[in-house]
Motif scaffolding. Structure first.
Motif, PDB file in Angstrom:
ATOM      1  N   SER A 245      28.542 -30.438 -31.997  1.00  0.00           N
ATOM      2  CA  SER A 245      28.675 -31.318 -30.837  1.00  0.00           C
ATOM      3  C   SER A 245      28.558 -30.548 -29.529  1.00  0.00           C
ATOM      4  O   SER A 245      28.304 -31.132 -28.479  1.00  0.00           O
ATOM      5  N   LYS A 246      28.717 -29.220 -29.609  1.00  0.00           N
ATOM      6  CA  LYS A 246      28.598 -28.367 -28.425  1.00  0.00           C
ATOM      7  C   LYS A 246      27.275 -27.600 -28.400  1.00  0.00           C
ATOM      8  O   LYS A 246      27.088 -26.718 -27.565  1.00  0.00           O
ATOM      9  N   GLY A 247      26.387 -27.917 -29.333  1.00  0.00           N
ATOM     10  CA  GLY A 247      25.112 -27.210 -29.390  1.00  0.00           C
ATOM     11  C   GLY A 247      25.247 -25.811 -29.940  1.00  0.00           C
ATOM     12  O   GLY A 247      24.394 -24.952 -29.684  1.00  0.00           O
ATOM     13  N   MET A 248      26.291 -25.546 -30.731  1.00  0.00           N
ATOM     14  CA  MET A 248      26.561 -24.210 -31.231  1.00  0.00           C
ATOM     15  C   MET A 248      26.149 -24.022 -32.694  1.00  0.00           C
ATOM     16  O   MET A 248      26.562 -23.070 -33.339  1.00  0.00           O
ATOM     17  N   GLY A 261      25.249 -18.606 -27.574  1.00  0.00           N
ATOM     18  CA  GLY A 261      26.605 -19.144 -27.704  1.00  0.00           C
ATOM     19  C   GLY A 261      27.279 -19.170 -26.339  1.00  0.00           C
ATOM     20  O   GLY A 261      26.634 -19.374 -25.308  1.00  0.00           O
ATOM     21  N   SER A 262      28.563 -18.949 -26.331  1.00  0.00           N
ATOM     22  CA  SER A 262      29.298 -18.894 -25.054  1.00  0.00           C
ATOM     23  C   SER A 262      28.799 -17.704 -24.251  1.00  0.00           C
ATOM     24  O   SER A 262      28.866 -16.566 -24.720  1.00  0.00           O
ATOM     25  N   PHE A 263      28.307 -17.968 -23.035  1.00  0.00           N
ATOM     26  CA  PHE A 263      27.710 -16.880 -22.257  1.00  0.00           C
ATOM     27  C   PHE A 263      28.762 -16.035 -21.547  1.00  0.00           C
ATOM     28  O   PHE A 263      28.532 -14.863 -21.274  1.00  0.00           O
ATOM     29  N   PHE A 264      29.919 -16.624 -21.239  1.00  0.00           N
ATOM     30  CA  PHE A 264      30.968 -15.895 -20.524  1.00  0.00           C
ATOM     31  C   PHE A 264      32.262 -15.915 -21.329  1.00  0.00           C
ATOM     32  O   PHE A 264      32.573 -16.890 -22.017  1.00  0.00           O
ATOM     33  N   THR A 265      33.016 -14.830 -21.231  1.00  0.00           N
ATOM     34  CA  THR A 265      34.335 -14.802 -21.847  1.00  0.00           C
ATOM     35  C   THR A 265      35.330 -15.535 -20.945  1.00  0.00           C
ATOM     36  O   THR A 265      35.115 -15.656 -19.728  1.00  0.00           O
ATOM     37  N   ASN A 266      36.393 -16.022 -21.533  1.00  0.00           N
ATOM     38  CA  ASN A 266      37.456 -16.641 -20.745  1.00  0.00           C
ATOM     39  C   ASN A 266      38.200 -15.552 -19.974  1.00  0.00           C
ATOM     40  O   ASN A 266      38.679 -14.587 -20.587  1.00  0.00           O
ATOM     41  N   GLU A 377      34.310 -19.960  -5.352  1.00  0.00           N
ATOM     42  CA  GLU A 377      35.245 -21.083  -5.402  1.00  0.00           C
ATOM     43  C   GLU A 377      36.656 -20.655  -5.780  1.00  0.00           C
ATOM     44  O   GLU A 377      37.642 -21.148  -5.224  1.00  0.00           O
ATOM     45  N   PHE A 378      36.778 -19.708  -6.742  1.00  0.00           N
ATOM     46  CA  PHE A 378      38.101 -19.396  -7.299  1.00  0.00           C
ATOM     47  C   PHE A 378      38.494 -17.919  -7.220  1.00  0.00           C
ATOM     48  O   PHE A 378      39.617 -17.573  -7.570  1.00  0.00           O
ATOM     49  N   GLY A 379      37.580 -17.055  -6.783  1.00  0.00           N
ATOM     50  CA  GLY A 379      37.912 -15.633  -6.723  1.00  0.00           C
ATOM     51  C   GLY A 379      37.957 -14.960  -8.074  1.00  0.00           C
ATOM     52  O   GLY A 379      38.521 -13.871  -8.219  1.00  0.00           O
ATOM     53  N   VAL A 380      37.356 -15.579  -9.084  1.00  0.00           N
ATOM     54  CA  VAL A 380      37.321 -15.029 -10.441  1.00  0.00           C
ATOM     55  C   VAL A 380      35.906 -14.563 -10.749  1.00  0.00           C
ATOM     56  O   VAL A 380      34.937 -15.295 -10.504  1.00  0.00           O
ATOM     57  N   ILE A 381      35.780 -13.342 -11.269  1.00  0.00           N
ATOM     58  CA  ILE A 381      34.474 -12.818 -11.648  1.00  0.00           C
ATOM     59  C   ILE A 381      34.292 -13.008 -13.152  1.00  0.00           C
ATOM     60  O   ILE A 381      35.002 -12.394 -13.955  1.00  0.00           O
ATOM     61  N   LEU A 382      33.359 -13.868 -13.519  1.00  0.00           N
ATOM     62  CA  LEU A 382      33.094 -14.086 -14.937  1.00  0.00           C
ATOM     63  C   LEU A 382      32.346 -12.892 -15.528  1.00  0.00           C
ATOM     64  O   LEU A 382      31.469 -12.307 -14.878  1.00  0.00           O
ATOM     65  N   VAL A 383      32.690 -12.563 -16.774  1.00  0.00           N
ATOM     66  CA  VAL A 383      32.074 -11.437 -17.478  1.00  0.00           C
ATOM     67  C   VAL A 383      31.229 -11.981 -18.624  1.00  0.00           C
ATOM     68  O   VAL A 383      31.708 -12.799 -19.422  1.00  0.00           O
ATOM     69  N   PRO A 384      29.961 -11.560 -18.727  1.00  0.00           N
ATOM     70  CA  PRO A 384      29.121 -12.075 -19.809  1.00  0.00           C
ATOM     71  C   PRO A 384      29.611 -11.619 -21.181  1.00  0.00           C
ATOM     72  O   PRO A 384      30.076 -10.490 -21.329  1.00  0.00           O
ATOM     73  N   GLU A 385      29.473 -12.483 -22.158  1.00  0.00           N
ATOM     74  CA  GLU A 385      29.852 -12.142 -23.523  1.00  0.00           C
ATOM     75  C   GLU A 385      28.717 -11.461 -24.283  1.00  0.00           C
ATOM     76  O   GLU A 385      28.957 -10.517 -25.040  1.00  0.00           O
TER      77      GLU A 385
END
Length: 393
Positions: A245-248, A261-266, A377-385
């Motif tokens: 359902s998530k295209g995974m 898959g998920s491009f960024f880690t939480n 927007e949030f001051g968070v730097i996303l890191v690629p998985e």
């Protein structure tokens, strides 16, 4: 994003046939490699790796290609394909009779392994159904889904260490496993040859039960409460349905599944930082988390983690939802930059997808845009998985 029979990326002919990395990765982008080698046994894997290291040639290890994105110019060296397969039960007198120790070769298809274990009534990895790739990559990334991580069941790995040239048996406790992290991912160079797992053999072979369900979304889909068990087969079916359902789940006809898959880690941040986010931003305490150290290592900086300030030392950390941050930074499902062949999945904002004619540059451009919007927007730097080669965000 595990592929149905016959739909996985086609490997090149055995030997050193030139091939584009797009043919070996689930994102289906990337230029040519200088040469490609296949290793169909652990011995071939050791021999090939040692030969490449002795030559001093640039090298890239690829299993299922689901966590690798290479630039359009290609890879200036040798690609070593991990294709050693096999699963055997290890006799271990120190374990109780109800515990199964499996030795899985690094090139074994991961989801095929999960399916076989479910059919035999062995529980522990059923929530990891549908995760793409080969078994050897699992401890490097410490793969996880729906409340389960590989580290929960990993006993040890057989590892060819580049520094010493020796084959070592490394217990899981030495791998520094964490959220999508291991000492190998952090820089310990070498090749995983096989992994040993500890699974539970359920006494009821007619209707073997799963491990306790520990993830809310999965429990809701099963109609149970967290901590309950269900049929192993039912849990696997439900996980595969949720992933699809998530295209995974890889489908050649569904461009939403042409991804890594998920491009960024939480993101993991301090509780103090999380309190500055909107009240409705999901945040998940890390169970058993130790206070964050005051020193940021060079490896962490290279991985894109923010510099820790002394006043943040000793604070507990929480995990944020990268998908929520992306959506609330104004990036919707299906978003695409003008003229780009890459787009956010129409099913899941955490996946960047190839709509059929994307280049690696398209993927990187969209990923940079997402990072910039979330940071602004949030001051968070996303890191690629995924592992990126020749690409910068």
């Amino acid at each position: 994003m595990t592929a149905p029979a016959g739909s996985s990326p086609s490997p090149p002919a055995r030997g050193e046939t030139p091939v584009n990395l797009a043919e070996l990765t689930t994102m289906r982008v990337g230029g040519p490699a200088d040469r490609v080698l296949e290793a169909r046994s652990a011995e071939e894997l050791v021999r090939s790796a040692l030969g490449l290291w002795a030559e001093g040639e640039e090298w890239l290890l690829i299993g299922g290609g689901s966590n690798t994105i290479v630039c359009d110019e290609g890879f200036p060296g040798a690609v070593l394909l991990v294709r050693n397969e096999g699963v055997e039960r290890v006799v271990d007198p120190e374990l109780p009779e109800t515990t199964v120790r499996l030795r899985v070769q690094a090139g074994q298809d991961w989801d095929g392994l999960v399916a076989a274990c479910v059919e035999r009534g062995w529980s522990g990895i059923e929530a990891l159904s549908g995760i793409p790739g080969r078994a050897g990559a699992a401890p490097i990334q410490n793969i996880g889904a729906y409340g389960t991580e590989l580290g929960d069941v990993l006993h040890s790995i057989e590892f060819l260490d580049e520094a010493s040239g020796e084959v070592l048996r490394l217990p899981a406790s030495e791998l520094e496993l964490g959220y999508r992290h291991s000492s190998i991912k952090a820089g310990r160079a070498g090749v995983v040859l096989s992994i040993d797992l500890l699974l539970d053999a359920h006494p009821d072979q007619e209707n073997p039960m799963s491990a306790p369900v520990g993830y809310g979304q999965l429990a809701d889909a099963l109609g149970i409460t967290i901590g309950q068990r269900v049929s192993l087969r039912e849990l696997r079916r439900t996980v595969l349905r949720l992933r699809a359902s998530k295209g995974m789940v890889l489908d050649t006809g569904d461009h939403d599944s042409w991804s890594a898959g998920s491009f960024f880690t939480n993101p993991i941040v301090t509780e103090r930082f999380a309190r500055e986010l909107p009240a409705n931003a999901p945040r998940f305490p890390l169970a058993g988390d130790e206070p964050a150290p005051a020193v940021t290592t060079f490896e962490e900086l290279a991985a894109g983690l923010p510099l820790r300030l002394p006043e943040a030392a000793g604070e507990r950390r929480v995990k944020l939802s990268a998908a929520w941050l992306i959506e609330h930074a104004g990036i919707e499902k299906g978003f695409r930059l003008p003229g780009s062949g890459a787009a956010i999945s129409s099913k899941h904002t955490l996946a960047i997808t190839n709509r059929g004619a994307a280049t690696a540059a398209d993927v990187a451009q969209l990923a940079r845009y997402v990072v910039q919007r979330v940071q602004s927007e949030f001051g968070v730097i996303l890191v690629p998985e995924p592992n990126l080669y020749g690409l910068e965000l």
